[in-house]
Design an enzyme around this catalytic site. Structure first.
Site, PDB file in Angstrom:
ATOM      1  CG  ASP A 250      -2.519   4.112   2.825  1.00 50.89           C
ATOM      2  OD1 ASP A 250      -2.178   3.007   2.189  1.00 50.89           O
ATOM      3  OD2 ASP A 250      -3.406   4.059   3.769  1.00 50.89           O
TER       4      ASP A 250
ATOM      5  CG  ASP B 127       2.995   0.343   7.885  1.00 48.17           C
ATOM      6  OD1 ASP B 127       2.158   0.557   8.864  1.00 48.17           O
ATOM      7  OD2 ASP B 127       2.300  -0.333   6.872  1.00 48.17           O
TER       8      ASP B 127
ATOM      9  CD  GLU C 261      -2.910  -1.156   5.916  1.00 47.36           C
ATOM     10  OE1 GLU C 261      -2.325  -0.035   6.033  1.00 47.36           O
ATOM     11  OE2 GLU C 261      -2.824  -2.191   6.601  1.00 47.36           O
ATOM     12  CD  GLU C 262      -1.263   2.467   7.815  1.00 49.96           C
ATOM     13  OE1 GLU C 262      -0.276   1.917   7.838  1.00 49.96           O
ATOM     14  OE2 GLU C 262      -2.151   1.917   8.633  1.00 49.96           O
TER      15      GLU C 262
ATOM     16  CG  HIS D  96       1.362   2.882  12.828  1.00 48.33           C
ATOM     17  ND1 HIS D  96       0.015   2.487  12.927  1.00 48.33           N
ATOM     18  CD2 HIS D  96       1.436   2.584  11.551  1.00 48.33           C
ATOM     19  CE1 HIS D  96      -0.687   2.017  11.787  1.00 48.33           C
ATOM     20  NE2 HIS D  96       0.387   1.942  10.823  1.00 48.33           N
TER      21      HIS D  96
ATOM     22  CG  ASP E 232      -0.696  -7.442   2.278  1.00 47.94           C
ATOM     23  OD1 ASP E 232      -1.980  -7.132   2.730  1.00 47.94           O
ATOM     24  OD2 ASP E 232       0.009  -6.397   2.072  1.00 47.94           O
TER      25      ASP E 232
ATOM     26  CG  HIS F 130      -0.458   0.056   2.622  1.00 51.14           C
ATOM     27  ND1 HIS F 130      -0.274   1.249   3.174  1.00 51.14           N
ATOM     28  CD2 HIS F 130      -0.019  -0.804   3.391  1.00 51.14           C
ATOM     29  CE1 HIS F 130       0.349   0.849   4.421  1.00 51.14           C
ATOM     30  NE2 HIS F 130       0.540  -0.304   4.694  1.00 51.14           N
TER      31      HIS F 130
HETATM   32  C1  LIG Z   1       6.959 -15.791  19.039  1.00 53.30           C
HETATM   33  C2  LIG Z   1       7.232 -14.485  19.326  1.00 53.30           C
HETATM   34  C3  LIG Z   1       7.350 -13.651  18.097  1.00 53.30           C
HETATM   35  C4  LIG Z   1       7.313 -12.029  18.489  1.00 53.30           C
HETATM   36  C5  LIG Z   1       6.272 -11.453  17.536  1.00 53.30           C
HETATM   37  C6  LIG Z   1       6.812  -9.989  17.098  1.00 53.30           C
HETATM   38  C7  LIG Z   1       5.796  -9.370  15.889  1.00 53.30           C
HETATM   39  C8  LIG Z   1       6.447  -8.061  15.508  1.00 53.30           C
HETATM   40  C9  LIG Z   1       5.875  -7.750  14.073  1.00 53.30           C
HETATM   41  C10 LIG Z   1       4.748  -7.030  14.160  1.00 53.30           C
HETATM   42  C11 LIG Z   1       4.156  -6.387  12.912  1.00 53.30           C
HETATM   43  C12 LIG Z   1       3.065  -5.303  12.943  1.00 53.30           C
HETATM   44  C13 LIG Z   1       2.862  -4.630  11.675  1.00 53.30           C
HETATM   45  C14 LIG Z   1       2.003  -5.380  10.718  1.00 53.30           C
HETATM   46  C15 LIG Z   1       1.503  -4.428   9.653  1.00 53.30           C
HETATM   47  C16 LIG Z   1       0.140  -3.653  10.067  1.00 53.30           C
HETATM   48  C17 LIG Z   1      -0.155  -2.613   9.014  1.00 53.30           C
HETATM   49  C18 LIG Z   1      -0.966  -1.840   9.412  1.00 53.30           C
HETATM   50  O1  LIG Z   1      -0.684  -0.692  10.320  1.00 53.30           O
HETATM   51  N1  LIG Z   1      -2.254  -1.955   9.395  1.00 53.30           N
HETATM   52  C19 LIG Z   1      -3.450  -1.103   9.814  1.00 53.30           C
HETATM   53  C20 LIG Z   1      -4.654  -1.435   9.053  1.00 53.30           C
HETATM   54  C21 LIG Z   1      -6.031  -0.959   9.430  1.00 53.30           C
HETATM   55  C22 LIG Z   1      -6.875  -1.792   9.924  1.00 53.30           C
HETATM   56  C23 LIG Z   1      -8.122  -1.446  10.225  1.00 53.30           C
HETATM   57  C24 LIG Z   1      -8.498  -0.218  10.167  1.00 53.30           C
HETATM   58  C25 LIG Z   1      -7.204   0.876   9.838  1.00 53.30           C
HETATM   59  C26 LIG Z   1      -6.082   0.464   9.448  1.00 53.30           C
HETATM   60  C27 LIG Z   1      -3.571  -1.301  11.279  1.00 53.30           C
HETATM   61  O2  LIG Z   1      -3.978  -0.643  12.146  1.00 53.30           O
HETATM   62  O3  LIG Z   1      -3.418  -2.760  11.900  1.00 53.30           O
HETATM   63 ZN   LIG Z   2       0.861  -1.248   6.486  1.00 52.42          ZN
HETATM   64 ZN   LIG Z   3       0.328   0.615   9.367  1.00 56.89          ZN
END
Ligand SMILES: CCCCCCCCCCCCCCCCCC(=O)N[C@@H](Cc1ccccc1)C(=O)O
Ligand SMILES: [Zn+2]
Ligand SMILES: [Zn+2]
Length: 446
Positions: A70, A100, A134-135, A408, A161, A68
């Site tokens: 944005d 992101d 997406e955001e 973010h 994705d 995405h």
């Molecule tokens: C076994 C232990 C493992 C440790 C785990 C560590 C995880 C760390 C990585 C996390 C990455 C999180 C980011 C993922 C992408 C999110 C993209 C995003 O910002 N999406 C928005 C989309 C959204 C959804 C609904 C409404 C508005 C926007 C979000 O807010 O999630």
């Molecule tokens: Zn994202």
């Molecule tokens: Zn994001």
């Protein structure tokens, strides 16, 4: 993996200095993509882009690469360099969206451009879907692209994705990086809590105002974490896959979660990132109230952003929240809500998962463990469950805890080397999708 039929040679992902410079400075369009006859480009919902790359072998089911364009807002405060400068400094490209998710958008197009310059012609068709909203939930971008492809009768072999990374430094005692391919993502609720009250002169206040009532309710929610759901969902598989990477006795603990599950779940909830893997999380993200310093506030509003654990549903979580608030003066308004996403396959027959594994092993030979997991954030890919049951959220980029905080947050950046490697990964992945040979099923699978 043996190379497939019909491929004279595998194009090596070596880029000359000029190409690497262009890659880094690629603020120009990608001319070869736009003049290639077997690539169709469409603008959807005014600002999203859909590329259809027609392969030479129509018998191969197409896949989709997503990103995405944005980003979330970025006030200047706290940033080492201005968040929208795109400044390159100390080997990093700084700016909002560098992790992101502009890095993925540019890397996908850059990789395809470099392949086309080398006269690459894909066997397996694929789509590139680049959302612009997406955001803010993806309703005008991804959702419209999904509806358009459905209307065209498209079914996808799999989708890749954003969503997870090569994780380094997230777990105590685990010194090695590991790749976590998210095979599901948490559900979500944006919930507005509201208290209305008759306004009046602040010189003779009631015992509680709307602000006080709502603040107390929010405090109860923050003091009452939702149940720890460790043991249900993909996390156990993730940890069991990781067991070999841990020293004694942690490796024994992880191989015996039937016994040590309660201990591991307690340890995971101590850290705010791993806590998000074991429960539904609540974040109070907005609070609005009051009209004037000497007026009893007629209304107080708060927005809570919840991310639902795979073992729970929207309805179950709403019930839990209302029971914790336990105050009839607080009204609830569900603004958006969706259940946790289904778990995508990650077995030997799962084409998309196995292609990611193959490419990770090729580009990141130092990464010994590749495990399925859950994405704690949400992605546009949730709009495509009508086109495939195989959705994988994974960016081929190293992520450290401080990098996660910048998503973010402030000082989001990506190293030039990490970006080049992401281009290289996609360059290889697209070719691997052409030549992948289904593994011969084991006898017991026949
Ligand atoms: C076994 C232990 C493992 C440790 C785990 C560590 C995880 C760390 C990585 C996390 C990455 C999180 C980011 C993922 C992408 C999110 C993209 C995003 O910002 N999406 C928005 C989309 C959204 C959804 C609904 C409404 C508005 C926007 C979000 O807010 O999630
Ligand atoms: Zn994202
Ligand atoms: Zn994001």
């Amino acid at each position: 993996m043996s190379t497939g039929k019909g491929r004279e040679r595998h194009i090596p992902s070596q880029f000359n200095q000029g190409e690497r410079f262009a890659m880094k400075e690629a603020l120009k369009v990608f001319p070869t993509i736009f003049k290639t006859r077997f690539i169709q480009h469409e603008v959807i919902g005014e600002y999203s882009h859909l590329f259809t790359v027609q392969g030479s072998d129509p018998s191969l089911q197409p896949y989709m690469l997503m990103a995405h364009s944005d980003v979330v807002p970025a006030p200047d405060e706290g940033w080492e360099v201005p968040p929208f400068s795109g400044l390159e400094h100390d080997g990093f490209i700084h700016g909002r969206g560098t992790l992101d998710n502009k890095n993925s958008l540019m890397a996908i197009l850059q990789a395809l451009e470099l392949l086309l310059i080398r006269n690459y012609i894909p066997r397996r068709s694929f789509f590139i879907a680049l959302g612009h909203d997406e955001e803010v939930s993806g309703q005008n971008g991804a959702q419209k692209i999904s509806a358009l492809l459905q209307a065209r009768g498209v079914k996808l072999a799999f989708i890749v994705d954003e969503g997870n990374f090569i994780l380094d430094g997230f777990i105590p005692y685990l010194k090695k990086p590991f790749a976590m391919i998210a095979v599901s993502e948490k559900g979500g609720i944006n919930l507005r809590l509201q208290v209305n009250m008759t306004p009046g002169h602040s010189s003779a206040p009631p015992k509680e105002t709307s602000i006080g009532i709502l603040a107390a309710a929010i405090s109860r929610l923050e003091q009452t974490p939702l149940p720890n759901m460790f043991g249900s969902g993909p996390l156990k598989t993730t940890l069991q896959e990781l067991a070999n990477e841990f020293p004694f006795p942690a490796n024994i603990v992880l191989r015996n979660l039937w016994l040590f599950g309660p201990l591991v779940s307690r340890l995971m909830e101590r850290n705010y990132i791993t806590n998000a893997l074991v429960r539904t999380t609540m974040a109070l993200t907005m609070f609005n109230a009051g009209v004037k310093m000497n007026v009893i506030p007629p209304m107080a509003q708060a927005i809570i952003n919840l991310r639902i654990h795979p073992a729970q549903t929207v309805q179950e979580v709403l019930e839990l929240i209302k029971n914790i608030v336990a105050d009839d003066r607080v009204q609830f308004h569900v603004l958006t809500a969706f259940d946790p996403l289904p778990v995508s396959p990650s077995d030997h027959q799962a084409l998309g998962y196995q292609l990611l594994r193959q490419t990770i092993q090729s580009i990141f030979p130092e990464v010994n463990t590749i495990a399925p997991g859950i994405c704690i954030g949400n992605t546009d890919s949730r709009h495509y469950t009508n086109l495939t049951t195989s959705i994988y959220r994974f960016n081929p980029v190293y992520l450290h805890p401080q990098d996660f905080r910048s998503i973010h947050g402030i000082n989001e950046k990506i190293s030039v080397q990490a970006y080049e490697t992401q281009v290289k990964f996609i360059f290889e992945f697209i070719q691997n999708a052409d030549t992948y040979q289904e593994p011969i099923p084991h006898l017991h699978e026949l």
